[in-house]
Design a protein around this motif. Structure first.
Motif, PDB file in Angstrom:
ATOM      1  N   SER A  21       0.773  -1.412  -0.561  1.00  0.00           N
ATOM      2  CA  SER A  21      -0.012  -0.239  -0.141  1.00  0.00           C
ATOM      3  C   SER A  21       0.593   1.528  -0.348  1.00  0.00           C
ATOM      4  CB  SER A  21      -0.987  -0.022   0.970  1.00  0.00           C
ATOM      5  OG  SER A  21       0.129  -0.381   2.540  1.00  0.00           O
ATOM      6  N   GLU A  22       1.855   1.001   0.709  1.00  0.00           N
ATOM      7  CA  GLU A  22       2.891   2.521   0.860  1.00  0.00           C
ATOM      8  C   GLU A  22       3.410   2.416  -1.379  1.00  0.00           C
ATOM      9  OE1 GLU A  22       5.494   1.927   3.724  1.00  0.00           O
ATOM     10  OE2 GLU A  22       4.414   1.749   5.227  1.00  0.00           O
ATOM     11  N   THR A  23       3.781   1.726  -1.711  1.00  0.00           N
ATOM     12  CA  THR A  23       3.947   2.089  -2.626  1.00  0.00           C
ATOM     13  C   THR A  23       3.292   2.025  -3.977  1.00  0.00           C
ATOM     14  OG1 THR A  23       4.277  -0.395  -3.327  1.00  0.00           O
ATOM     15  CG2 THR A  23       6.559   0.295  -2.137  1.00  0.00           C
ATOM     16  N   ASP A  24       1.823   1.672  -3.508  1.00  0.00           N
ATOM     17  CA  ASP A  24       1.344   2.325  -5.211  1.00  0.00           C
ATOM     18  C   ASP A  24       1.283   3.678  -4.662  1.00  0.00           C
ATOM     19  OD1 ASP A  24       0.298  -0.329  -5.259  1.00  0.00           O
ATOM     20  OD2 ASP A  24      -1.171  -0.200  -3.628  1.00  0.00           O
ATOM     21  N   ALA A  25       1.627   4.556  -6.027  1.00  0.00           N
ATOM     22  CA  ALA A  25       1.733   5.593  -6.306  1.00  0.00           C
ATOM     23  C   ALA A  25       0.472   5.861  -7.024  1.00  0.00           C
ATOM     24  CB  ALA A  25       2.701   5.777  -7.509  1.00  0.00           C
ATOM     25  N   THR A  26      -0.419   7.107  -5.888  1.00  0.00           N
ATOM     26  CA  THR A  26      -1.331   8.153  -6.509  1.00  0.00           C
ATOM     27  C   THR A  26      -1.439   9.282  -6.631  1.00  0.00           C
ATOM     28  OG1 THR A  26      -2.217   8.751  -4.156  1.00  0.00           O
ATOM     29  CG2 THR A  26      -3.097   6.654  -4.979  1.00  0.00           C
ATOM     30  N   PRO A  27      -2.334   9.855  -7.574  1.00  0.00           N
ATOM     31  CA  PRO A  27      -1.774  11.532  -8.268  1.00  0.00           C
ATOM     32  C   PRO A  27      -1.295  12.292  -6.740  1.00  0.00           C
ATOM     33  CG  PRO A  27      -3.647  10.592  -8.736  1.00  0.00           C
ATOM     34  CD  PRO A  27      -3.644   9.823  -7.994  1.00  0.00           C
ATOM     35  N   TYR A  28      -2.282  11.487  -5.655  1.00  0.00           N
ATOM     36  CA  TYR A  28      -1.180  12.745  -4.499  1.00  0.00           C
ATOM     37  C   TYR A  28       0.370  12.234  -4.181  1.00  0.00           C
ATOM     38  CZ  TYR A  28      -6.466  13.102  -3.461  1.00  0.00           C
ATOM     39  OH  TYR A  28      -7.511  13.660  -4.024  1.00  0.00           O
ATOM     40  N   GLN A  29       0.163  11.187  -4.199  1.00  0.00           N
ATOM     41  CA  GLN A  29       1.932  10.913  -3.747  1.00  0.00           C
ATOM     42  C   GLN A  29       3.598  11.029  -4.994  1.00  0.00           C
ATOM     43  OE1 GLN A  29       1.324   6.943  -2.439  1.00  0.00           O
ATOM     44  NE2 GLN A  29       1.036   7.765  -0.512  1.00  0.00           N
ATOM     45  N   LYS A  30       2.614  10.890  -6.424  1.00  0.00           N
ATOM     46  CA  LYS A  30       3.955  11.291  -7.343  1.00  0.00           C
ATOM     47  C   LYS A  30       5.227  13.082  -6.940  1.00  0.00           C
ATOM     48  CE  LYS A  30       0.748  10.215 -10.478  1.00  0.00           C
ATOM     49  NZ  LYS A  30       0.315   9.579 -11.686  1.00  0.00           N
ATOM     50  N   LYS A  31       5.961  12.798  -7.105  1.00  0.00           N
ATOM     51  CA  LYS A  31       6.871  13.246  -7.033  1.00  0.00           C
ATOM     52  C   LYS A  31       7.234  14.672  -7.445  1.00  0.00           C
ATOM     53  CE  LYS A  31       8.720  10.559  -3.992  1.00  0.00           C
ATOM     54  NZ  LYS A  31       8.265  10.933  -2.204  1.00  0.00           N
ATOM     55  N   ASN A  32       6.416  15.103  -8.471  1.00  0.00           N
ATOM     56  CA  ASN A  32       7.223  15.670  -9.400  1.00  0.00           C
ATOM     57  C   ASN A  32       5.840  16.601  -9.916  1.00  0.00           C
ATOM     58  OD1 ASN A  32      10.304  15.211  -9.376  1.00  0.00           O
ATOM     59  ND2 ASN A  32       9.590  13.697 -11.166  1.00  0.00           N
ATOM     60  N   GLU A  33       6.431  18.349  -9.776  1.00  0.00           N
ATOM     61  CA  GLU A  33       5.013  19.182  -9.800  1.00  0.00           C
ATOM     62  C   GLU A  33       5.887  20.117 -11.155  1.00  0.00           C
ATOM     63  OE1 GLU A  33       2.168  20.073  -6.865  1.00  0.00           O
ATOM     64  OE2 GLU A  33       2.851  21.974  -7.870  1.00  0.00           O
ATOM     65  N   ILE A  34       4.508  20.355 -12.077  1.00  0.00           N
ATOM     66  CA  ILE A  34       5.092  21.626 -13.404  1.00  0.00           C
ATOM     67  C   ILE A  34       3.636  22.561 -12.527  1.00  0.00           C
ATOM     68  CG2 ILE A  34       6.691  21.032 -14.535  1.00  0.00           C
ATOM     69  CD1 ILE A  34       4.359  20.603 -16.521  1.00  0.00           C
ATOM     70  N   LYS A  35       4.554  23.637 -13.003  1.00  0.00           N
ATOM     71  CA  LYS A  35       2.689  24.522 -12.717  1.00  0.00           C
ATOM     72  C   LYS A  35       3.531  26.332 -13.621  1.00  0.00           C
ATOM     73  CE  LYS A  35       4.287  25.962  -8.714  1.00  0.00           C
ATOM     74  NZ  LYS A  35       3.993  24.961  -6.921  1.00  0.00           N
ATOM     75  N   LEU A  36       2.035  26.942 -14.944  1.00  0.00           N
ATOM     76  CA  LEU A  36       2.152  28.142 -14.579  1.00  0.00           C
ATOM     77  C   LEU A  36       1.761  29.261 -13.577  1.00  0.00           C
ATOM     78  CD1 LEU A  36       1.377  27.265 -18.466  1.00  0.00           C
ATOM     79  CD2 LEU A  36       4.081  27.855 -17.176  1.00  0.00           C
ATOM     80  N   ASN A  37       1.862  30.362 -13.629  1.00  0.00           N
ATOM     81  CA  ASN A  37       1.334  31.290 -12.819  1.00  0.00           C
ATOM     82  C   ASN A  37       0.172  32.106 -13.698  1.00  0.00           C
ATOM     83  OD1 ASN A  37       0.425  34.083 -11.224  1.00  0.00           O
ATOM     84  ND2 ASN A  37       2.561  33.923 -10.175  1.00  0.00           N
ATOM     85  N   LEU A  38      -1.064  32.355 -13.227  1.00  0.00           N
ATOM     86  CA  LEU A  38      -2.094  32.568 -14.137  1.00  0.00           C
ATOM     87  C   LEU A  38      -2.278  34.434 -13.865  1.00  0.00           C
ATOM     88  CD1 LEU A  38      -4.796  30.525 -13.752  1.00  0.00           C
ATOM     89  CD2 LEU A  38      -3.473  30.638 -15.417  1.00  0.00           C
ATOM     90  N   ILE A  39      -1.172  34.250 -12.943  1.00  0.00           N
ATOM     91  CA  ILE A  39      -1.656  36.105 -12.359  1.00  0.00           C
ATOM     92  C   ILE A  39      -0.560  37.023 -13.300  1.00  0.00           C
ATOM     93  CG2 ILE A  39      -1.489  38.113 -10.893  1.00  0.00           C
ATOM     94  CD1 ILE A  39      -3.143  36.181  -8.943  1.00  0.00           C
ATOM     95  N   ALA A  40       0.365  36.237 -13.716  1.00  0.00           N
ATOM     96  CA  ALA A  40       1.487  37.164 -14.278  1.00  0.00           C
ATOM     97  C   ALA A  40       1.101  37.611 -15.508  1.00  0.00           C
ATOM     98  CB  ALA A  40       3.000  36.030 -14.723  1.00  0.00           C
ATOM     99  N   ALA A  45       4.495  39.957 -18.018  1.00  0.00           N
ATOM    100  CA  ALA A  45       5.251  38.489 -17.202  1.00  0.00           C
ATOM    101  C   ALA A  45       4.880  37.453 -17.263  1.00  0.00           C
ATOM    102  CB  ALA A  45       5.377  38.360 -15.980  1.00  0.00           C
ATOM    103  N   PHE A  46       5.828  36.428 -17.244  1.00  0.00           N
ATOM    104  CA  PHE A  46       5.760  34.757 -17.511  1.00  0.00           C
ATOM    105  C   PHE A  46       6.116  34.214 -16.382  1.00  0.00           C
ATOM    106  CE2 PHE A  46       7.310  30.765 -18.263  1.00  0.00           C
ATOM    107  CZ  PHE A  46       5.889  29.749 -19.156  1.00  0.00           C
ATOM    108  N   GLU A  47       5.671  33.698 -15.664  1.00  0.00           N
ATOM    109  CA  GLU A  47       6.185  32.252 -14.617  1.00  0.00           C
ATOM    110  C   GLU A  47       5.901  31.186 -14.166  1.00  0.00           C
ATOM    111  OE1 GLU A  47       6.605  32.766  -9.472  1.00  0.00           O
ATOM    112  OE2 GLU A  47       5.175  34.148 -10.691  1.00  0.00           O
ATOM    113  N   ALA A  48       6.734  30.504 -14.030  1.00  0.00           N
ATOM    114  CA  ALA A  48       6.239  28.684 -14.425  1.00  0.00           C
ATOM    115  C   ALA A  48       7.219  28.402 -13.289  1.00  0.00           C
ATOM    116  CB  ALA A  48       7.326  27.922 -16.203  1.00  0.00           C
ATOM    117  N   GLY A  49       6.773  27.270 -13.453  1.00  0.00           N
ATOM    118  CA  GLY A  49       8.118  26.077 -11.427  1.00  0.00           C
ATOM    119  C   GLY A  49       8.075  24.950 -12.516  1.00  0.00           C
ATOM    120  N   PHE A  50       9.191  24.446 -10.794  1.00  0.00           N
ATOM    121  CA  PHE A  50       8.900  23.027 -10.861  1.00  0.00           C
ATOM    122  C   PHE A  50       8.630  22.804  -9.618  1.00  0.00           C
ATOM    123  CE2 PHE A  50      12.178  19.490 -10.083  1.00  0.00           C
ATOM    124  CZ  PHE A  50      10.997  18.537 -10.630  1.00  0.00           C
ATOM    125  N   GLU A  51       7.966  21.371  -8.686  1.00  0.00           N
ATOM    126  CA  GLU A  51       8.412  21.528  -7.858  1.00  0.00           C
ATOM    127  C   GLU A  51       9.226  19.981  -7.238  1.00  0.00           C
ATOM    128  OE1 GLU A  51       5.723  23.011  -3.446  1.00  0.00           O
ATOM    129  OE2 GLU A  51       5.475  23.157  -5.296  1.00  0.00           O
TER     130      GLU A  51
END
Length: 179
Positions: A21-40, A45-51
């Motif tokens: 159960s600990e190794t099953d990867a639900t969308p919540y437990q994935k390790k990487n994320e990319i995103k774009l700022n809608l206010i920029a 301006a343009f803003e992008a990020g990686f987490e």
């Protein structure tokens, strides 16, 4: 002897179910994320990020902000900002969070006004580091889409006297994807 062997088998069976159960990867437990700022884009301006998530409660990330429309009275040219976040939510890396950040930034130099107080000359761009903190909130859907709102405030460290201000503000309303 048979009783102890049966207890050992049952214990190992529960342990293997727990490990699965600990190794099953639900969308919540994935390790990487990319995103774009809608206010920029509203401010030219343009803003992008990686987490990258370190565990259930913390992550490291980096964002880049670039101004493409200098007619909107922007003093900032660009910044690159690494950050650390700590999440207080019950789900994997979501909910309310606090962040600490550093920022390498390029800001317009000091404006020197003429005697008429209408025209000015601008000194060359100033490069500086800023340190600050912020708060935010993140929602993650089952399909891995991310919605985030955050605000952060920081102070310039080295060259604040060479520009017209000594503080930086990060505002974000972002969408992204966790993978």
């Amino acid at each position: 002897m048979k009783k102890k062997l049966l207890q050992l088998i049952i214990l190992l069976a529960f342990y293997s179910v727990n490990a699965q159960s600990e190794t099953d990867a639900t969308p919540y437990q994935k390790k990487n994320e990319i995103k774009l700022n809608l206010i920029a884009p509203l401010s030219g301006a343009f803003e992008a990020g990686f987490e990258r998530y370190l565990n259930k409660k913390s992550s490291l990330g980096i964002s880049a902000f670039i101004v493409y429309d200098h007619t909107k009275d922007k003093d900032m040219n660009y910044f690159i900002s690494p950050y650390y976040r700590y999440y207080f939510g019950k789900k994997y890396a979501s909910g309310f969070f606090a962040e600490g950040f550093g920022m390498f930034t390029s800001i317009d130099g000091k404006k020197i006004y003429a005697a008429d107080n209408l025209t000015f000359t601008e000194n060359k761009d100033v490069y500086d580091l800023a340190l600050g903190a912020g708060l935010g909130w993140k929602l993650v859907t089952r399909k891995g889409f991310v919605f985030e709102a955050n605000a952060a405030y920081g102070k310039l460290v080295f060259n604040a006297d060479k520009t017209d201000h000594d503080q930086v503000i990060k505002l974000g309303l972002s969408i992204g994807y966790r993978f």
